[in-house]
Design an enzyme around this catalytic site. Structure first.
Site, PDB file in Angstrom:
ATOM      1  N   CYS A 158      98.040  60.267   8.475  1.00  0.00           N
ATOM      2  CA  CYS A 158      97.668  61.687   8.458  1.00  0.00           C
ATOM      3  C   CYS A 158      98.592  62.402   7.471  1.00  0.00           C
ATOM      4  O   CYS A 158      99.199  61.745   6.616  1.00  0.00           O
ATOM      5  CB  CYS A 158      97.714  62.300   9.858  1.00  0.00           C
ATOM      6  SG  CYS A 158      99.333  62.278  10.659  1.00  0.00           S
ATOM      7  N   ARG A 210      98.581  63.515  14.488  1.00  0.00           N
ATOM      8  CA  ARG A 210      97.388  62.681  14.642  1.00  0.00           C
ATOM      9  C   ARG A 210      97.642  61.179  14.507  1.00  0.00           C
ATOM     10  O   ARG A 210      97.243  60.400  15.385  1.00  0.00           O
ATOM     11  CB  ARG A 210      96.312  63.116  13.633  1.00  0.00           C
ATOM     12  CG  ARG A 210      95.761  64.510  13.901  1.00  0.00           C
ATOM     13  CD  ARG A 210      94.997  65.063  12.723  1.00  0.00           C
ATOM     14  NE  ARG A 210      95.874  65.302  11.584  1.00  0.00           N
ATOM     15  CZ  ARG A 210      95.475  65.653  10.369  1.00  0.00           C
ATOM     16  NH1 ARG A 210      94.180  65.793  10.127  1.00  0.00           N
ATOM     17  NH2 ARG A 210      96.345  65.867   9.408  1.00  0.00           N
ATOM     18  N   ASP A 216      93.170  68.968  12.125  1.00  0.00           N
ATOM     19  CA  ASP A 216      94.618  69.083  12.170  1.00  0.00           C
ATOM     20  C   ASP A 216      94.974  70.072  13.286  1.00  0.00           C
ATOM     21  O   ASP A 216      94.604  71.241  13.203  1.00  0.00           O
ATOM     22  CB  ASP A 216      95.078  69.599  10.805  1.00  0.00           C
ATOM     23  CG  ASP A 216      96.577  69.695  10.694  1.00  0.00           C
ATOM     24  OD1 ASP A 216      97.259  69.614  11.727  1.00  0.00           O
ATOM     25  OD2 ASP A 216      97.056  69.862   9.558  1.00  0.00           O
TER      26      ASP A 216
END
Ligand code: 4NP
Length: 156
Positions: A9, A15, A126
């Protein structure tokens, strides 16, 4: 030889550490530790050396998952070292592919939600700027996407 999987990420604190931990959990449940090795990385080195974001840690704990993590930056060599490079969104994809100068590794790079039956090919949002519900949303997406990814790997 183990299949080497890298989750990527931007910051490597929200994440991708969670994706790795969930995939590790699926490895354990499916009893296949001999088949995979895993890691995660961020296209930005801004948070390198840090543990996962406190909100990610809290959400994971609430879902019964303990994260033990140290953030690191994605490096060009990772393109060669890993068999599957699973990115969370299109920006990660562009950033990773920009390091693949000769285009020889591009087949390894895939979007995480390619394996999400609910929204195939979407970005993993996000959660950085949002509230707690955003972290649970990301958890749910990553739980089912890593599960389907695992099933796909085992069917090969
Ligand atoms: P991640 O989330 O890419 O899922 O780890 C983010 C972490 C940090 C920032 C942005 C997104 N940041 O702007 O520092």
């Amino acid at each position: 030889m183990k299949t080497r999987v890298l989750f990527v990420c931007l910051g490597n604190i929200c994440r991708s550490p969670l994706a790795k931990a969930l995939f590790d959990q699926h490895i354990e449940k499916n009893n296949v530790p001999h088949l995979f090795s895993t890691d995660s990385a961020g296209t930005s080195g801004h948070h390198a050396g840090e543990n996962a974001d406190p909100r990610t840690l809290k959400n994971a704990r609430r879902n019964g998952l303990m994260l033990n993590h140290r953030a690191r930056k994605f490096k060009t060599e990772d393109l060669r070292l890993f068999d599957h490079i699973i990115v969370m969104d299109r920006q990660n994809m562009d950033d990773v592919l920009s390091l693949d100068r000769e285009g020889q590794f591009s087949d390894k790079v895939k979007l995480m939600r390619e394996w999400d039956p609910e929204q195939p090919g979407a970005d993993v949002p996000d959660p950085w700027y949002g509230g707690e519900e955003g972290f649970q949303h990301v958890y749910d997406i990553l739980h089912r996407s890593t599960d389907h990814f695992m099933q796909n790997m085992l069917e090969r």
